[in-house]
Write a protein that holds these residues in place. Structure first.
Motif, short mmCIF file in Angstrom:
data_model
loop_
_atom_site.label_atom_id
_atom_site.label_comp_id
_atom_site.label_asym_id
_atom_site.label_seq_id
_atom_site.Cartn_x
_atom_site.Cartn_y
_atom_site.Cartn_z
N HIS B 7 34.31 84.11 -48.81
CA HIS B 7 35.23 85.04 -48.18
C HIS B 7 35.05 85.31 -46.79
O HIS B 7 33.75 85.09 -46.26
N SER B 9 34.93 87.75 -45.25
CA SER B 9 34.08 88.85 -44.97
C SER B 9 32.53 88.45 -45.08
O SER B 9 31.59 89.23 -44.33
N HIS B 10 32.17 87.54 -45.75
CA HIS B 10 30.97 86.70 -45.96
C HIS B 10 30.35 86.38 -44.45
O HIS B 10 29.19 86.64 -44.21
N ILE B 12 31.60 87.03 -41.64
CA ILE B 12 31.50 88.24 -40.74
C ILE B 12 30.17 88.99 -41.00
O ILE B 12 29.39 88.93 -39.90
#
Lengths: 257, 154
Positions: B7, B9-10, B12
């Protein structure tokens, strides 16, 4: 307003709040005589061991449940029902699976009786602010946990709350996602467009509380009562790996463990 | 097919942690700091490396200039930069070109699954398509209509 006046007129005043539940005729005390005040533009965390009544306290502050004793004073008035100037971000995201991202966010505005066009405009703006652009039409099932919590944040922020309440907002996320989202919350907090005056976050993660907050309130084991309240004297942006944070974390953790 | 398989988000989160460590650190130290198994962290490292945001060298991970610029941007700036980096991945670019050749720049999910399976020999096309859609959306390159199962260019 002078500093002195600010000190005597807090935005939120939690006064001697106690909460008891009766189950099968047996009384359980959840919170006992909790008092603290919150002034303008503060990020506050409430930490404590699990079951100490942190989440219940948040619900009492918002007016979702009444205290058994004591009171919550918001801008000089006693809270007797749900406070429309507050919104909540939940640990479990609490999204409606049959609504798109945009519809989930707009829902926060529907209750306020805002016209449809305006609702959409404001929701789109917030959706973009929290990094969900191009996901407006996605359904929650298409989103990762981190993205779902962004929707939760957007839905809470869209009503332009004065006080944002967050109940363990990062604890159901994996560590990497939580790292990124904490930074995002701090960014949103310093952004004038999305910034609520006050953020009150409940967490069991002491390090997270210290890193994010201006002030930390520590509750004891059930029945939860304030055992310590302290300012985090560290300018932002903060270094998460600073010895100051490590030392404070150790100190607080030993208090509540 | 070269596409990040974690993802957004990982990636980031990984870059944020790396920045906290001063831009260069032993990968094992990050895993330890986040209480993650190395195996759980490596896909994010691979994705960040693929996008040119980090370089990996003898167990250390280092933020590149592109990675630093990415972190310094706001949400929209990050997405724009991400879009540019994605288009530097040959196979991702090919998917975008495939869609852009279509009338109205829209394809069905089925068409993309076939492309991914036949052109890139991926056995789990569904899984790969999921990542293509997620990253394409984050990079502001693709839109996905899950009701019609259609993917279109932004």
């Amino acid at each position: 307003m002078s500093t002195k006046e600010r000190l005597i007129t807090p935005i939120l005043d939690v006064r001697n709040v106690s909460k008891e539940f009766t189950q099968r005729g047996k009384k359980t005390s959840i919170l006992k005589d909790v008092s603290f005040s919150i002034h303008e533009h503060e990020f506050i965390s409430i930490v404590g061991p699990s079951g100490c009544g942190k989440s219940t306290l948040l619900r009492i502050i918002m007016g979702l449940t009444p205290p058994t004793k004591g009171e919550v004073i918001y801008k000089g008035e006693r809270t007797q029902s749900v406070n429309p100037r507050m919104s909540m971000v939940f640990q479990s995201f609490a999204l409606f699976p049959w609504l798109t991202v945009l519809e989930n966010v707009e829902l926060g505005l529907e209750a306020q009786g805002i016209p449809k066009e305006q609702r959409k405009k404001r929701a789109l703006k917030i959706v973009e602010e929290v990094g969900l652009e191009d996901f407006e039409d996605a359904y929650p099932r298409e989103l990762s946990g981190g993205m779902k919590q962004r929707v939760g944040l957007a839905r809470a922020l869209v009503i332009d709350p004065e006080i944002l309440l967050m109940d363990e907002p990062f604890s159901s996320l994996d560590p990497l996602t939580a790292e990124g989202l904490r930074e995002e919350v701090i960014r949103l907090w310093s952004d004038k467009f999305t910034s609520p005056e006050i953020v009150i976050m409940v967490t069991h993660n002491v390090e997270e509380a210290i890193y994010l907050s201006d002030r930390v309130i520590v509750l004891s084991q059930r029945p939860g009562t304030v055992i310590l309240e302290f300012d985090v004297d560290m300018p932002r942006p903060r270094d998460k790996r600073s010895p100051y944070i490590y030392e404070l974390t150790d100190k607080i953790t030993s208090l509540i463990a | 097919m070269s596409i990040p398989r974690v993802h957004y988000s990982h990636v980031i989160g990984l870059l944020e942690v790396l920045e906290d460590f001063g831009g260069r650190v032993d990968i094992a130290k990050i895993a330890d700091d986040l209480s993650l198994e190395l195996d759980d962290l490596l896909p994010a490292v691979d994705a960040a490396e693929l996008l040119g945001f980090v370089r990996v060298e003898s167990g250390d991970i280092e933020l590149t200039d592109e990675g630093s610029i990415f972190l310094s941007e706001g949400t929209r700036g990050r997405k724009k930069q991400l879009g540019e980096r994605l288009l530097m991945l040959e196979s991702f670019k090919e998917v975008i070109e495939f869609i852009s050749q279509k009338e109205e720049k829209v394809v069905t999910k089925e068409e993309l699954l076939n492309l991914i399976g036949e052109r890139f020999y991926e056995s789990d096309s569904e899984e790969i398509l999921k990542w293509v859609i997620e990253w394409g959306r984050h990079g502001l390159l693709l839109k996905y209509d899950s009701k019609e199962d259609e993917i279109r260019l932004v």
